[in-house]
Motif scaffolding. Sequence first.
Motif, PDB file in Angstrom:
ATOM      1  N   GLY A  24     -17.804  21.003 -29.701  1.00 23.89           N
ATOM      2  CA  GLY A  24     -18.411  22.059 -30.746  1.00 23.89           C
ATOM      3  C   GLY A  24     -17.788  23.304 -30.391  1.00 23.89           C
ATOM      4  N   LEU A  25     -16.614  23.511 -29.532  1.00 14.88           N
ATOM      5  CA  LEU A  25     -16.177  24.851 -29.079  1.00 14.88           C
ATOM      6  C   LEU A  25     -15.277  25.377 -30.286  1.00 14.88           C
ATOM      7  CD1 LEU A  25     -15.789  26.947 -26.984  1.00 14.88           C
ATOM      8  CD2 LEU A  25     -13.762  25.527 -26.164  1.00 14.88           C
ATOM      9  N   THR A  46     -10.299  32.002 -33.605  1.00 15.72           N
ATOM     10  CA  THR A  46     -11.293  31.415 -32.612  1.00 15.72           C
ATOM     11  C   THR A  46     -10.540  30.787 -31.387  1.00 15.72           C
ATOM     12  OG1 THR A  46     -12.988  31.012 -34.204  1.00 15.72           O
ATOM     13  CG2 THR A  46     -13.184  29.931 -32.155  1.00 15.72           C
ATOM     14  N   LYS A  64     -18.076  28.977 -25.117  1.00 16.42           N
ATOM     15  CA  LYS A  64     -18.708  28.515 -26.134  1.00 16.42           C
ATOM     16  C   LYS A  64     -20.180  29.336 -26.468  1.00 16.42           C
ATOM     17  CE  LYS A  64     -20.728  24.237 -28.126  1.00 16.42           C
ATOM     18  NZ  LYS A  64     -22.097  24.844 -28.389  1.00 16.42           N
ATOM     19  N   GLU A  65     -20.720  29.738 -25.186  1.00 16.50           N
ATOM     20  CA  GLU A  65     -21.980  30.543 -25.344  1.00 16.50           C
ATOM     21  C   GLU A  65     -21.547  31.978 -25.750  1.00 16.50           C
ATOM     22  OE1 GLU A  65     -23.156  30.280 -21.234  1.00 16.50           O
ATOM     23  OE2 GLU A  65     -24.412  28.395 -21.620  1.00 16.50           O
ATOM     24  N   LEU A  67     -19.079  32.874 -27.711  1.00 19.03           N
ATOM     25  CA  LEU A  67     -18.689  32.855 -29.010  1.00 19.03           C
ATOM     26  C   LEU A  67     -19.802  32.663 -29.946  1.00 19.03           C
ATOM     27  CD1 LEU A  67     -15.321  30.951 -28.815  1.00 19.03           C
ATOM     28  CD2 LEU A  67     -15.595  33.275 -29.117  1.00 19.03           C
ATOM     29  N   GLU A  68     -20.777  31.777 -29.401  1.00 23.12           N
ATOM     30  CA  GLU A  68     -22.001  31.806 -30.228  1.00 23.12           C
ATOM     31  C   GLU A  68     -23.189  32.875 -30.214  1.00 23.12           C
ATOM     32  OE1 GLU A  68     -23.297  27.766 -28.894  1.00 23.12           O
ATOM     33  OE2 GLU A  68     -21.731  26.795 -30.269  1.00 23.12           O
ATOM     34  N   GLU A  69     -22.862  33.789 -29.383  1.00 19.01           N
ATOM     35  CA  GLU A  69     -24.105  34.802 -29.288  1.00 19.01           C
ATOM     36  C   GLU A  69     -24.027  35.523 -30.468  1.00 19.01           C
ATOM     37  OE1 GLU A  69     -22.865  37.780 -26.115  1.00 19.01           O
ATOM     38  OE2 GLU A  69     -23.660  36.271 -24.664  1.00 19.01           O
ATOM     39  N   PRO A  70     -25.176  35.776 -31.182  1.00 17.18           N
ATOM     40  CA  PRO A  70     -25.429  36.477 -32.431  1.00 17.18           C
ATOM     41  C   PRO A  70     -24.500  37.818 -32.327  1.00 17.18           C
ATOM     42  CG  PRO A  70     -27.313  35.496 -31.800  1.00 17.18           C
ATOM     43  CD  PRO A  70     -26.550  35.685 -30.495  1.00 17.18           C
ATOM     44  N   ASP A 235     -30.462  28.477 -19.221  1.00 20.36           N
ATOM     45  CA  ASP A 235     -30.610  28.121 -20.648  1.00 20.36           C
ATOM     46  C   ASP A 235     -31.798  27.031 -20.803  1.00 20.36           C
ATOM     47  OD1 ASP A 235     -28.501  29.482 -21.385  1.00 20.36           O
ATOM     48  OD2 ASP A 235     -27.105  27.811 -21.424  1.00 20.36           O
TER      49      ASP A 235
END
Length: 240
Positions: A24-25, A46, A64-65, A67-70, A235
Amino acid sequence: MKVKDLAELVGISVRTLHHYDEIGLLKPDTISEAGYRYYSERNLDTLQQILFYKELGFSLKQIKEVLEEPGFNQQKALVWQRKMLLEKRDKLNQMILTIDKTIQYKKGDIHMTSEEKFKGFDFSHNPYEKEARERYGDKKVDETAKGMTQERQEEMNNLYRELAAIRHTDPASKEAQEAIKKWFILLNKIGSYSLDAFKGLGQMYILDDRFTKNIDQFGEGLAQFMSEAMGSYADDHQKI
């Protein structure tokens, strides 16, 4: 752009791109009915971010964390990455210069002082301390420094050894998480760490060469293992 074309463009393997998709990266924006992956311009941006962060020592999970930060902002990330890479380049250039001078010295061409032999090895400056103080506050950073007694240091060293013995296991495994919990408890005896601060500290273990060198003396790869284990611990417990 098909996966093969992207792999050739960037110089990485098709297998790597498939792995990024699986975790999911980096998921392609389009998948045809026949199952072919097609990557968009956004996907390329990306991937560029992923490779920059990898160069700076981030694990795939940490990338991944991020890039997924709001609040993730690619332009701000690029500015920060540029700053870190420039500092890394300057340090490497200085060390190369020291090597060149040492070669000349060994040949007898020049004189070299003791100080010049170690120019470029700067362990006194922590480029991430300012960021840590901004994120967690001066009080927390200072508390950590003041709370380090000789007895506490030995307790930390023993825990480093315990973690080093299992550093080749999955950082998210039960065994690893039970060990890293001891680290979380110990740090909170020294200062006051929230789960976010604990996770942030783990990231510094691999971003800051001083942390990495100090931790890896107990076992190569320990800093990376602890960083990932701390991220998993934070997490998991934030969900509780």
